[in-house]
Design an enzyme around this catalytic site. Structure first.
Site, PDB file in Angstrom:
ATOM      1  N   TYR A 171       0.749  -1.115   0.066  1.00 26.85           N
ATOM      2  CA  TYR A 171       0.045   0.008  -0.029  1.00 26.85           C
ATOM      3  C   TYR A 171       0.995   1.276  -0.011  1.00 26.85           C
ATOM      4  O   TYR A 171       2.104   1.229   0.211  1.00 26.85           O
ATOM      5  CB  TYR A 171      -1.182  -0.256   1.229  1.00 26.85           C
ATOM      6  CG  TYR A 171      -0.368  -0.282   2.644  1.00 26.85           C
ATOM      7  CD1 TYR A 171      -0.194   0.987   3.377  1.00 26.85           C
ATOM      8  CD2 TYR A 171      -0.496  -1.578   2.995  1.00 26.85           C
ATOM      9  CE1 TYR A 171       0.133   0.657   4.615  1.00 26.85           C
ATOM     10  CE2 TYR A 171       0.199  -1.655   4.303  1.00 26.85           C
ATOM     11  CZ  TYR A 171       0.447  -0.487   5.129  1.00 26.85           C
ATOM     12  OH  TYR A 171       0.946  -0.803   6.294  1.00 26.85           O
ATOM     13  N   HIS A 225       6.779  -0.315   0.974  1.00 27.87           N
ATOM     14  CA  HIS A 225       6.084   0.552   0.174  1.00 27.87           C
ATOM     15  C   HIS A 225       6.708   0.672  -1.260  1.00 27.87           C
ATOM     16  O   HIS A 225       8.049   0.405  -1.604  1.00 27.87           O
ATOM     17  CB  HIS A 225       6.150   1.949   0.851  1.00 27.87           C
ATOM     18  CG  HIS A 225       5.441   1.996   2.140  1.00 27.87           C
ATOM     19  ND1 HIS A 225       4.129   1.745   2.235  1.00 27.87           N
ATOM     20  CD2 HIS A 225       5.895   2.083   3.364  1.00 27.87           C
ATOM     21  CE1 HIS A 225       3.811   1.620   3.391  1.00 27.87           C
ATOM     22  NE2 HIS A 225       4.866   2.038   4.016  1.00 27.87           N
TER      23      HIS A 225
END
Ligand code: C5P
Length: 266
Positions: free
Chosen positions: A194, A242
């Site tokens: 995410y 990430h």
């Protein structure tokens, strides 16, 4: 955002990034959200928590669309080590809105990062006490983060009754978890687990500001993804879960499209 797409195809200017009882999650988006940090809470329990949240904090603000006729300038300040030696402090302080993220200290780093903070983005692990004029922009990654927020502002006894908590209650703003999904799906095409807190903040600022200047993103000049406030211990430090490199490509594209001004640091 891939190389064929224009800004207007991606940027949904009608979307309100903040949570309120009116602007709440559908069950489908809630399900998506529970997978981020593998939380097993029901939609019903989420809704109960949101009710408690808005008994305590203001509803998410209505935002006016960015407009070239008005100029709310924003500095979005990430935590990259490329700020060290940059002398960006006075330039950052010159903006109307100055958004900092997670730990982001200013004390001792004023020359490079400035002194003012109008908005501070946090989630439970990165929280710290803010001053009376700074908005706490809370990023919830699971329902228990919202419970944590309520708990953090609830006095446990008489002596704590007059105590000030993390920030002024009226200045708390809560990100809509649906915004995390929008950024992950539409901007990042689902890359990585995410989006990083910083990338979410940058896209959020496109909704809040008319002119966005970006500082403290990306690796330092040796390729390390370190923090300006920490000594580098791990020389192979990269961006973890990430999609840092994909986020960085988008930042460069936004700069090319003149939607932001990106200050690369030192
Ligand atoms: O590390 P932390 O998440 O606290 O930093 C805030 C944000 O700054 C990150 O989420 C990331 O988007 C950005 N950052 C960066 N390059 C670094 C360090 C942080 O782009 N070297």
């Amino acid at each position: 955002m891939d190389h064929k797409e224009g800004f207007s195809e991606i940027f949904n200017k009608t979307l309100n990034p903040f949570l309120s009882t009116k602007n709440n999650l559908s069950e489908g988006v809630f399900k998506w959200w529970t997978h981020l940090q593998y939380e097993r809470r029901s939609f019903g329990s989420y809704k109960e928590t949101v009710e408690k949240v808005f008994q305590m904090f203001p509803q998410g603000p209505e935002l006016t669309e960015p407009s070239p006729d008005r100029c709310r300038t924003c500095a979005v300040v990430g935590n990259s080590g490329n700020l060290n030696g940059s002398h960006y402090g006075p330039l950052i302080d010159y903006h109307d809105i100055i958004i900092r993220i997670n730990k982001a200290p200013t004390k001792g780093y004023e020359r490079d990062v400035g002194t003012r903070t109008t908005h501070h983005v946090m989630y439970p692990v990165s929280s710290s006490n803010l001053d009376n004029n700074t908005h706490l922009v809370f990023f919830p990654f699971k329902t228990s983060d919202l419970d944590w927020l309520v708990r953090s502002f609830t006095p446990r006894n008489q002596t704590e009754k007059n105590q000030r908590f993390l920030a002024k209650k009226d200045l708390v703003m809560i990100l809509n978890p649906g915004f995390i999904r929008y950024v992950h799906h539409v901007w990042l095409k689902k890359k990585g687990m995410y989006p990083s807190t910083g990338f979410l903040t940058l896209i959020l600022s496109l909704h809040m500001c008319d002119k966005v200047d970006v500082f403290g993103f990306g690796a330092d000049r040796f390729g390390n993804w370190n923090h300006y406030f920490e000594k580098l211990k791990n020389k192979r430090l990269r961006t973890g879960n990430h999609p840092g490199n994909d986020e960085f490509k988008i930042i460069k594209r936004l700069q090319l499209q003149r939607k932001i001004h990106f200050y690369r640091g030192w």
